[in-house]
Design a protein around this motif. Structure first.
Motif, PDB file in Angstrom:
ATOM      1  N   SER A   1      -7.654   6.552  10.599  1.00 34.92           N
ATOM      2  CA  SER A   1      -7.313   6.579   9.181  1.00 34.92           C
ATOM      3  C   SER A   1      -8.397   5.925   8.329  1.00 34.92           C
ATOM      4  CB  SER A   1      -5.991   5.845   8.926  1.00 34.92           C
ATOM      5  OG  SER A   1      -4.965   6.380   9.691  1.00 34.92           O
TER       6      SER A   1
ATOM      7  N   GLY B   1       0.814  -1.202   0.000  1.00 33.39           N
ATOM      8  CA  GLY B   1       0.000   0.000   0.000  1.00 33.39           C
ATOM      9  C   GLY B   1       0.847   1.250   0.000  1.00 33.39           C
TER      10      GLY B   1
ATOM     11  N   GLY C   1      -9.843   4.927   4.540  1.00 36.35           N
ATOM     12  CA  GLY C   1      -9.140   4.619   3.314  1.00 36.35           C
ATOM     13  C   GLY C   1     -10.053   4.053   2.246  1.00 36.35           C
TER      14      GLY C   1
ATOM     15  N   GLY D   1       0.267   5.741   0.196  1.00 34.25           N
ATOM     16  CA  GLY D   1      -0.724   6.769   0.461  1.00 34.25           C
ATOM     17  C   GLY D   1      -0.073   8.116   0.652  1.00 34.25           C
TER      18      GLY D   1
ATOM     19  N   THR E   1     -11.824   1.116   3.961  1.00 30.86           N
ATOM     20  CA  THR E   1     -11.140   0.674   5.174  1.00 30.86           C
ATOM     21  C   THR E   1     -11.232   1.744   6.250  1.00 30.86           C
ATOM     22  OG1 THR E   1      -9.011   1.586   4.480  1.00 30.86           O
ATOM     23  CG2 THR E   1      -9.472  -0.700   3.849  1.00 30.86           C
TER      24      THR E   1
END
Length: 168
Positions: free
Chosen positions: A162, A4, A164, A6, A144
């Protein structure tokens, strides 16, 4: 294996400036119930009128997954290492040779600088717990959410929420 990346903006409080955030993560699934991984976070930008900072955090985790159809919930202990101490940046800034570029005064006061500085003065190890959930609503897309609480051994408590968006 799960990878991942970000990015975003981090504004720790109303009084402090925004910082850019970049993150990379690598997770290996040993089974459908257990995974382990590492991630790296970089925070960068102008912390205040005196300091530009690049702050780095490294974390390791072991996650227990609880899956049901298109949902996944995980719980994980987390160990972290922070590598930036703002005091070093302040000393370097105050003792530099090129005084002609010295910016003006801080926005509010010395208290403003101390409060913002404390948010990024973590230098050492941290431990915590992470709880997350994911929902795959189509074959390719999902959402997420993640809740992370960490205690840094310099005495700071960190809480991260967080949201997502996932593409598989």
């Amino acid at each position: 294996i799960s990878v991942g990346v970000g990015g975003g903006v981090y504004k720790p409080s109303h009084d402090c400036d925004c910082l850019g955030v970049w993150q990379g993560q690598l997770e290996y699934y040993y089974s459908k119930w257990v995974s382990a991984g590492i991630d790296v976070h970089f925070f960068g930008g102008d912390l205040d009128s005196d300091v530009m900072v690049l702050y780095q955090r490294y974390r390791m985790d072991v996650r227990g997954h609880f899956q049901y159809k298109s949902f996944d919930v995980f719980l994980s202990p987390v160990l972290g290492l922070e590598t930036t101490d703002i005091d070093e940046f302040r000393d370097e800034w105050d003792n530099r040779d090129d005084e002609w570029w010295r910016p003006g005064h801080a926005k509010d006061s010395v208290k403003y600088l101390e409060d913002c500085e404390k948010l990024f003065s973590l230098d050492g190890f941290s431990g915590g717990v992470e709880l997350g959930v994911g929902w795959r609503f189509t074959r390719l897309f999902g959402v997420t959410g993640d809740f992370l609480y960490e205690y840094n051994f310099s005495g700071a408590h960190l809480l991260t929420l967080s949201p997502g968006f996932a593409f598989s």
